[in-house]
Design a protein around this motif. Structure first.
Motif, PDB file in Angstrom:
ATOM      1  N   ASP A  17       2.209 189.115  29.314  1.00  0.00           N
ATOM      2  CA  ASP A  17       0.872 189.324  29.865  1.00  0.00           C
ATOM      3  C   ASP A  17       0.917 189.039  31.365  1.00  0.00           C
ATOM      4  O   ASP A  17       0.616 187.943  31.824  1.00  0.00           O
ATOM      5  N   ALA A  77      -1.177 179.732  30.676  1.00  0.00           N
ATOM      6  CA  ALA A  77      -1.029 180.941  31.499  1.00  0.00           C
ATOM      7  C   ALA A  77       0.446 181.306  31.672  1.00  0.00           C
ATOM      8  O   ALA A  77       0.821 182.482  31.599  1.00  0.00           O
ATOM      9  N   LYS A 134       1.701 182.861  28.435  1.00  0.00           N
ATOM     10  CA  LYS A 134       1.255 184.253  28.314  1.00  0.00           C
ATOM     11  C   LYS A 134       2.047 185.160  29.246  1.00  0.00           C
ATOM     12  O   LYS A 134       2.434 186.273  28.879  1.00  0.00           O
ATOM     13  N   SER A 156      -1.975 187.492  33.532  1.00  0.00           N
ATOM     14  CA  SER A 156      -2.422 186.119  33.294  1.00  0.00           C
ATOM     15  C   SER A 156      -2.387 185.319  34.591  1.00  0.00           C
ATOM     16  O   SER A 156      -1.355 185.240  35.258  1.00  0.00           O
ATOM     17  N   ARG A 157      -3.524 184.710  34.947  1.00  0.00           N
ATOM     18  CA  ARG A 157      -3.637 183.905  36.162  1.00  0.00           C
ATOM     19  C   ARG A 157      -4.387 182.616  35.828  1.00  0.00           C
ATOM     20  O   ARG A 157      -5.039 182.497  34.789  1.00  0.00           O
TER      21      ARG A 157
END
Length: 476
Positions: A212, A204, A207, A215-216
């Motif tokens: 991104d 994550a 990303k 992202s989580r």
């Protein structure tokens, strides 16, 4: 090397060292116990030999003291012949180097000379030797016969004890290998399960770093890794919020530059156009005056816009010095400042005040409310009334301006405090406005830790106010 591999290797090393150390001391202790048992048995056999031979020799010496060595040989052979057990050799030495008897002639087992040559009367001694791949334990006792030393030595084969230790060692190494292998698999699986959330968090983060920003990490664990995931999500949310703020700031700056360029371009175009007419054409006197009036009007508008822009930038970078301000005196000074511009449209300012004190920069707050009243003037009709009021509330002191002009629609209220934003551009330019007055007022109020509020109804008017809360109030 991945973190899980490091954990596996470290755990296996520690496990091997721990089990290996424990096994080493256990095998060593078992060997020592077995060896002590062999030594005890050998000494007991030696004691039996010594007591029997000494007793028989005493009878022999008393009855026939002559030819003692010959009788000692027969006596020792008789005693040894009657002894059983694990004895691999029995030796009797008399007067130093003379071998009286040896029962080890068949297997050629040699008795270590250093054992009996250094023996002390009344003490037991033993020695372990290795011959032909086998281990032997020699026990020695020393007696005094007719003022000469007699050494009685017996030997035991203790090879089985050493073989037992070697078998235990081999079995332990095999068992250790099996345990380490099983533990390696178990530790790897456990470490994989424990570090899997960290890999999820790492992916994550990667990303997020690649752009991104949605992202989580979604983890259900309630341990430190779960807490770390929550912290990461909070950090990502905060970063996104700041990025949105920065993006909004960039957008506002771009819009600010575009609006500023447009607001400067419009009067400059007018000024250049009329100036070119005055320069290149013969015009009647009244037309010259009209062109000069347009140039003067647009120039004054540029001057007003530049001054407000300067005040706007200055306010954003100035540190506020809070001083006690009397609300009555403050509102009176504002009223005196705006009366001339209100008189141009025959408008009336109705002032309602209250005995109270606030804290702030008097000059900046005065500029803010002058701009608010000026905005109310522009939105109101000729000869109308504008209210400038102050009142005590539960939250503090409320100071506001109310007009009964054209009002502002809901869609414009959301952007009313933006730089260069004008609800009615033609009316604002006609009145000399540049769309900076309310932005400047809102910025000044915000620098005092408060917020400029607004309510408006189209066709009925607008009310703007500020509530100075307890932190901005001083005692009377």
């Amino acid at each position: 090397m991945k973190f899980r591999y490091k954990v596996v290797i470290i755990n296996i090393i520690l496990l091997s060292l721990g089990i290996g150390t424990v096994g080493f001391f256990m095998i060593r202790r078992n060997f020592q116990l077995a060896l002590d048992a062999q030594i005890k048995t050998s000494i007991e056999e030696n004691n039996l030999l010594q007591s029997t031979i000494e007793y028989r020799l005493l009878d022999t010496i008393n009855s026939s003291p002559s030819n003692l060595v010959y009788q000692m040989k027969n006596l020792s052979a008789d005693v040894v012949g009657k002894m059983g057990g694990n004895n691999k050799g029995v030796y009797v030495f008399y007067d130093g180097a003379e071998v009286v008897h040896s029962a080890a002639d068949d297997n050629k087992l040699s008795c270590p000379e250093e054992l009996w040559s250094t023996a002390v009367i009344g003490q037991k001694q033993y020695m372990i030797t290795k011959e032909a791949g086998r281990y032997y334990l020699f026990s020695c006792s020393t007696s005094l016969v007719q003022d000469k030393k007699m050494n009685i030595i017996n030997a035991r084969d203790i090879t089985e004890t050493y073989q037992l230790v070697e078998n235990e060692r081999r079995y332990f190494v095999l068992l250790l290998g099996i345990v380490v292998l099983c533990c390696t698999v178990a530790v790897f699986v456990i470490t994989y399960l424990l570090t899997k959330p960290l890999e999820t968090l790492n992916r994550a983060s990667k990303k997020f770093g690649e752009g991104d920003y949605e992202s989580r990490v979604h983890l259900r664990s309630h341990d430190e890794v779960g807490t770390l995931a929550q912290t990461y999500n909070q950090m990502a949310d905060a970063v996104c919020e700041h990025m949105d703020e920065l993006q909004g700031m960039v957008t506002r700056q771009e819009q600010f530059v575009a609006d500023f360029t447009h607001e400067v371009k419009t009067p400059m175009t007018t000024i250049i156009g009329y100036a070119d007419m005055l320069r290149s054409k013969e015009m009647k006197r009244e037309n010259q005056v009209l062109a000069a009036s347009y140039i003067f009007h647009e120039g004054k508008r540029l001057e007003a816009m530049s001054m407000k822009l300067f005040d706007f930038i200055y306010t954003k970078h100035r540190k506020i010095e809070f001083q006690p301000i009397s609300v009555v005196n403050f509102m009176q000074e504002v009223t005196e400042s705006v009366t001339p511009i209100l008189a141009q449209k025959n408008q009336t300012l109705v002032c309602t005040t209250v005995e109270a004190r606030i804290e702030g920069d008097s000059n900046l707050l005065k500029s803010a409310f002058i701009n608010i009243i000026d905005n109310a003037r522009k939105a109101s009709e000729q000869g109308s009334e504008i209210r400038f009021f102050a009142k005590q509330t539960d939250d503090g002191v409320q100071i506001g301006v109310q007009d009964f002009g054209v009002g502002i629609s809901e869609e414009h209220l959301q952007r009313i405090f933006d730089e260069f934003y004008m609800v009615d551009k033609s009316r604002s330019r006609k009145e000399g406005g540049a769309g900076l007055g309310l932005s400047l007022a809102a910025s000044i109020v915000e620098s005092h830790g408060e917020k400029l509020e607004i309510e408006s109804t189209v066709g009925e008017g607008t009310t703007m106010w500020v509530v100075f809360h307890e932190k901005n109030l001083t005692e009377q």
